[in-house]
Scaffold this active site. Structure first.
Site, PDB file in Angstrom:
ATOM      1  N   LYS A  83      45.610  31.579  45.089  1.00  0.00           N
ATOM      2  CA  LYS A  83      46.403  32.623  44.458  1.00  0.00           C
ATOM      3  C   LYS A  83      47.750  32.717  45.181  1.00  0.00           C
ATOM      4  O   LYS A  83      47.821  32.887  46.402  1.00  0.00           O
ATOM      5  CB  LYS A  83      45.645  33.964  44.573  1.00  0.00           C
ATOM      6  CG  LYS A  83      45.593  34.733  43.283  1.00  0.00           C
ATOM      7  CD  LYS A  83      44.673  35.923  43.404  1.00  0.00           C
ATOM      8  CE  LYS A  83      44.882  36.837  42.219  1.00  0.00           C
ATOM      9  NZ  LYS A  83      44.113  38.077  42.331  1.00  0.00           N
TER      10      LYS A  83
HETATM   11  O1  G3P Z   1      43.162  41.074  41.406  1.00  0.00           O
HETATM   12  C1  G3P Z   1      44.367  41.478  40.851  1.00  0.00           C
HETATM   13  C2  G3P Z   1      44.317  42.725  40.025  1.00  0.00           C
HETATM   14  O2  G3P Z   1      43.260  42.656  39.116  1.00  0.00           O
HETATM   15  C3  G3P Z   1      44.419  44.023  40.764  1.00  0.00           C
HETATM   16  O3  G3P Z   1      44.164  45.146  39.972  1.00  0.00           O
HETATM   17  O4  G3P Z   1      43.645  47.543  39.734  1.00  0.00           O
HETATM   18  O5  G3P Z   1      44.736  46.724  41.832  1.00  0.00           O
HETATM   19  O6  G3P Z   1      46.012  46.826  39.713  1.00  0.00           O
HETATM   20  P1  G3P Z   1      44.682  46.637  40.334  1.00  0.00           P
END
Ligand code: G3P
Length: 217
Positions: A83
């Site tokens: 990533k």
């Molecule tokens: O893994 C990346 C993403 O899904 C993070 O989500 O909820 O922290 O915006 P969030």
């Protein structure tokens, strides 16, 4: 649509994987830090549970360091996907990694133009963060629609991972648009399974069945 689980929690990964509907895992530094475990050991353990792509993020922001970190992470397991944040050095790193056959997931994508550049760099996956766009009053799913159209126009092979999913409607929208993948947190995943009418229906069947047994006696 493929479903990935967006977590670094081993118990949640195990439980979701047992459902037989999980195609991969995405993690990020926040999710990993929450578990308080050694990063390499954690990634190794996740790879031993799920037979599919497992995204692990680099922490470096500079091209040379990012490349070193990415190469080290990719040696953990054949299923590790690197990533990389969507910044200039990130795109440069993705280009080199793609030539080396290392799969990448370009993350922190907030616009369709960024997604276009990631695809041109050879990204395996692009992760638009739709929940975080919704949080600031932009309709996150609109960029997924745009990315889908752009990738179709030019035949890009980069797969769209709808990320930052917060609730079942996000998953529904992603599937309607035809996104390749939705990466779903454990709580939202469980909400996809549940329906109150299913539970009420089961209870009614049980009650009727038990009544019949009493009458037969
Ligand atoms: O893994 C990346 C993403 O899904 C993070 O989500 O909820 O922290 O915006 P969030």
């Amino acid at each position: 649509m493929k479903i990935f689980i967006d977590t670094a929690n081993i118990e949640h990964i195990r439980q979701a994987n047992n459902l037989g509907i999980i195609d991969g895992v995405t993690t990020n530094p926040t999710l990993v830090a929450r578990e308080g475990k050694d990063f390499t050991a954690l990634v190794k353990e996740i790879c031993s549970i799920v037979d599919g792509p497992v995204s692990a993020e680099v922490m470096a922001l500079d091209y040379e360091e990012m490349l070193d970190e990415a190469r080290a992470l990719s040696r953990i397991d054949k299923n590790v996907v690197i990533k990389i944040p969507l910044i200039p050095d990130g795109l440069r790193t993705v280009k080199v990694l793609s030539r080396e056959g290392v799969r990448t997931n370009v993350t922190l994508c907030f616009s369709a133009n960024q997604a276009l550049l990631a695809a041109k760099s050879g990204a395996t996956y692009i992760s638009p963060f739709i929940g975080r766009l919704d949080d600031i009053s932009h309709i996150g799913m609109d960029i997924v629609r745009d990315i889908k159209a752009i990738y179709k126009n030019y035949g890009f092979k980069t797969e769209i991972i709808v990320a930052s999913i917060r609730h079942p409607l996000h998953v529904l929208e992603a599937a309607k648009i035809g996104a390749d993948i939705a990466t779903v947190p454990y709580e939202a995943l469980m909400k996809l399974v549940k329906h109150p009418l299913t539970d009420i229906g089961i209870q009614r069947f049980i009650d009727d069945w038990n009544k019949m047994k009493v009458e037969v006696k």
